[in-house]
Design an enzyme around this catalytic site. Sequence first.
Site, mmCIF file in Angstrom:
data_model
loop_
_atom_site.group_PDB
_atom_site.id
_atom_site.type_symbol
_atom_site.label_atom_id
_atom_site.label_comp_id
_atom_site.label_asym_id
_atom_site.label_seq_id
_atom_site.Cartn_x
_atom_site.Cartn_y
_atom_site.Cartn_z
ATOM 1 N N ARG A 178 -1.806 -3.224 -12.319
ATOM 2 C CA ARG A 178 -3.056 -2.621 -11.942
ATOM 3 C C ARG A 178 -3.820 -1.729 -12.838
ATOM 4 N NH1 ARG A 178 -1.824 0.303 -6.306
ATOM 5 N NH2 ARG A 178 -4.179 0.876 -6.483
ATOM 6 N N CYS A 235 -3.311 8.275 -8.941
ATOM 7 C CA CYS A 235 -2.863 6.653 -8.367
ATOM 8 C C CYS A 235 -3.869 5.964 -7.777
ATOM 9 C CB CYS A 235 -1.560 7.013 -7.739
ATOM 10 S SG CYS A 235 -1.983 8.122 -6.033
#
Length: 277
Positions: A178, A235
């Site tokens: 990611r 995050c």
Amino acid sequence: MYFPSSLITTAQLQKEFENPNVVLLDCTIDKVGQSLKDTKLALIPNSLFFDIENIFSDYSSALPHTLVSTEVFTKGIQELGINQDSIIILYDRWGVYSSPRAWWMFKVMGFEQVYVLDGGLPAWKEKHHPIADQYLKTLAKGNGQARFNTAWYADKTYVLTQYENSKASIIDARSQARFTASAPEPRAGLRGGHIPQSYNLPFDHVLKGNRYRSTEELEDLFKTFDATHEQIFSCGSGVTASILAFASHLIGNQNIKVYDGSWSEWGQEDLDLPIAQ
């Protein structure tokens, strides 16, 4: 501190069961694609539910898990019977997942006596300690009062002022795939990539099974980052960033912030914020 470390063991918790100042909070939330909602409720006895999803997240925000106001936080913790001098012990039923997020929330809200149970419910079960199937009922309203501590908090505006600062380290807890945009984001409408100049330290690297790694192992993982620099953790939605923030705290770092909006905010297509891949 009541305990020598912010991370406590099941043995330390067991010794405090008769302590009237201890408040034990189950902080469990669902993981992405995983839920415990259809499983039989299993708890450490004397637990109250710290409901991150429905009470302690700001539903006026389009972002997931956004921190609530001090007024809402105060009302919520008082309903749980939490006092200003309470010794707050946090755990989750996964092991270590959302309990560090709750720890960070309490730190932002000005509480000092806040601890995370290493290994959570699985560690408790491993020792064959008693299990409860319902939450404790709060007998009296508490007097705990939230006081916002900006030292622990970062928002989009703050990150924009710091991401090019050589004396700040932005550390991303998402997976490497990611981080590099080689895997899609699980939430719709988000671009791939990362905040420019940020580092990648996937949150599961600081864990060994259901527990945190040793101090020595954590120090080795964090040696890339200058300990004199401010550390800003990000995050997807601020949950796993808190796992890293707590790990950094365990090895003595004191200049720690969590970016509350995280990639759910920064990656939005319409905001068009700086992104690297």
